[in-house]
Write an enzyme that holds these catalytic residues in place. Structure first.
Site, PDB file in Angstrom:
ATOM      1  N   ASP A 179      63.211  54.483  47.416  1.00  0.00           N
ATOM      2  CA  ASP A 179      61.828  53.743  47.284  1.00  0.00           C
ATOM      3  C   ASP A 179      62.446  52.792  46.038  1.00  0.00           C
ATOM      4  O   ASP A 179      63.395  52.694  45.820  1.00  0.00           O
ATOM      5  CB  ASP A 179      61.036  54.926  45.970  1.00  0.00           C
ATOM      6  CG  ASP A 179      59.815  53.789  46.024  1.00  0.00           C
ATOM      7  OD1 ASP A 179      58.510  54.992  46.833  1.00  0.00           O
ATOM      8  OD2 ASP A 179      59.957  53.957  45.129  1.00  0.00           O
ATOM      9  N   HIS A 209      58.328  60.614  41.095  1.00  0.00           N
ATOM     10  CA  HIS A 209      57.730  60.605  39.959  1.00  0.00           C
ATOM     11  C   HIS A 209      57.814  62.206  39.148  1.00  0.00           C
ATOM     12  O   HIS A 209      57.701  61.798  37.735  1.00  0.00           O
ATOM     13  CB  HIS A 209      56.837  59.239  39.957  1.00  0.00           C
ATOM     14  CG  HIS A 209      57.541  58.264  40.101  1.00  0.00           C
ATOM     15  ND1 HIS A 209      58.669  57.553  40.000  1.00  0.00           N
ATOM     16  CD2 HIS A 209      56.931  57.704  41.142  1.00  0.00           C
ATOM     17  CE1 HIS A 209      58.635  56.396  40.400  1.00  0.00           C
ATOM     18  NE2 HIS A 209      57.483  56.644  41.235  1.00  0.00           N
ATOM     19  N   HIS A 254      60.902  52.300  43.240  1.00  0.00           N
ATOM     20  CA  HIS A 254      60.904  52.558  42.255  1.00  0.00           C
ATOM     21  C   HIS A 254      61.650  53.589  41.616  1.00  0.00           C
ATOM     22  O   HIS A 254      61.623  54.468  42.536  1.00  0.00           O
ATOM     23  CB  HIS A 254      59.399  53.497  42.214  1.00  0.00           C
ATOM     24  CG  HIS A 254      58.250  51.827  41.945  1.00  0.00           C
ATOM     25  ND1 HIS A 254      57.401  52.109  43.191  1.00  0.00           N
ATOM     26  CD2 HIS A 254      57.232  51.048  41.203  1.00  0.00           C
ATOM     27  CE1 HIS A 254      56.332  51.626  43.324  1.00  0.00           C
ATOM     28  NE2 HIS A 254      56.411  50.841  42.173  1.00  0.00           N
TER      29      HIS A 254
END
Ligand code: OKP
Ligand code: ZN
Length: 345
Positions: A198, A162, A200
């Protein structure tokens, strides 16, 4: 498979995060790495301390002012008030649309907001050291691929996917997968693929390579209309400029069954095969697991062996970088299943 592992990970151990307005223990905990280490050793894998300095590559992935902020964040926080040693800093204000992000404020919390995408990434005294050790592991792994290894695992935390050029978020500070991809380019790989599995979407990694055709980014993840990180990861994000066509998002509805996930993996693999990459970086999030406490996919332990086997069929030297996965007690088994599936094939 050779695994890079540093005890420095344990220095990143914030006590709580916010969840539904309450303080809860951090999902992204040192215990995760302890379980992975234990399972690697139990199944005969070799652990190595990272032996490369990621600093030159970090400077190509992140901005100088973000790196300077992150490295000094804890001492700046402490300088405000000695009692801050027992307090976690959180941002409370962000430069959203119409506000300026080119001028760095002097105020600590304002700077923290400038360099954060959420209030879900608590810092502590050892955050920089732990994150730096993760980036060092990524560069060390790339060195081993250069020396002829077929697969290397970076059992690192905190995760990285992220984190963007100048921001942290989603428990991530330094983008280890992007560091690996960039180090591979430096090492002479003309084409690199990053596969993010992942739960996300890896918004940081996507943003870092969005306008580039040398690094293909492919991601399978929960649909951002309902899942974190919400503001990126849609199917219509295909790349920009020279990078047009070199970004592939495969969002799946929350609650999707494993069969749908493996169907999407086939689409991802077909795109990567067409790219003709010299090397592959896998952002290995294991929060697709049925028992994950913050995610809604349904993969089981055996599915991770199948994932490893499928990736081996791409027949490209591969760096696996640990990302999420919050069912800590099962994380070791699931991670090592991927690694052994890859080696089996
Ligand atoms: C990081 B990685 C709790 C909500 C969850 C964001 C999830 C970050 C996931 N406050 N916070 O991709 O596994
Ligand atoms: Zn995740």
């Amino acid at each position: 498979m050779i695994t890079f592992f540093s005890e420095q990970h344990a220095l990143h151990a914030p006590e709580f995060e916010f969840f539904r307005g309450e303080r809860v223990p951090c999902f992204e905990s040192p215990a995760r790495a302890v379980f992975v280490r234990q399972q690697l050793l139990a199944r005969g894998h070799t652990l190595r301390e990272p032996d490369a300095d990621s600093r030159p590559v970090l400077a190509q992935v992140h901005t100088p002012r973000y790196l300077a902020f992150l490295e000094r964040a804890w001492s700046d926080w402490m300088a405000l008030d000695p009692a801050n040693c027992a307090r976690q800093p959180f941002p409370s204000v962000w430069p959203v649309r119409t506000l300026r992000s080119d001028v760095e404020p002097l105020n600590f919390t304002a700077r923290l907001g400038l360099y954060s995408m959420d209030n879900g990434s608590p810092l502590c005294a050892g955050t920089w050291a732990a994150a730096k050790a993760g980036a060092d592991a990524a560069v060390s792994a790339v060195g081993l691929l250069g020396a002829g290894e077929r697969g290397v695992f970076c059992a690192t935390r905190p995760p990285g996917h992220h984190a963007g050029a100048d921001f942290m978020g989603g428990y991530c500070f330094l983008n280890n997968a992007a560091v690996a991809a960039q180090a591979l380019r430096q090492q002479g790989c003309d084409r690199v693929a990053v596969l993010d599995v992942d739960y996300h979407h890896g918004n940081g990694t996507q943003s870092l390579f969005y306008d580039r055709s040398d690094v293909l980014f492919v991601s399978l993840h929960g649909d951002p209309r309902t899942e974190y990180p919400f503001y990126l990861g849609h199917a219509d994000e295909t790349g920009a400029g020279a990078g047009e066509g070199f970004n592939l998002n495969l969002p799946l509805p929350a609650g999707s069954p494993a069969c749908a996930w493996f169907d999407a993996l086939e689409v991802a693999c077909a795109r990567m095969a067409r790219h003709g990459a010299d090397a592959l970086v896998v952002s290995l999030g294991l929060d697709t697991f049925a028992g994950d406490p913050i995610s809604t996919f349904a993969l089981k332990a055996d599915d991770y062996s199948r994932l490893g086997q499928r990736l081996a069929k791409l027949a490209v030297p591969t760096v696996f970088v640990l990302e999420g996965g919050y069912a800590a007690a099962e994380l070791g088994v699931n991670a090592v299943n991927v690694i052994e599936g890859f080696e089996q094939d």
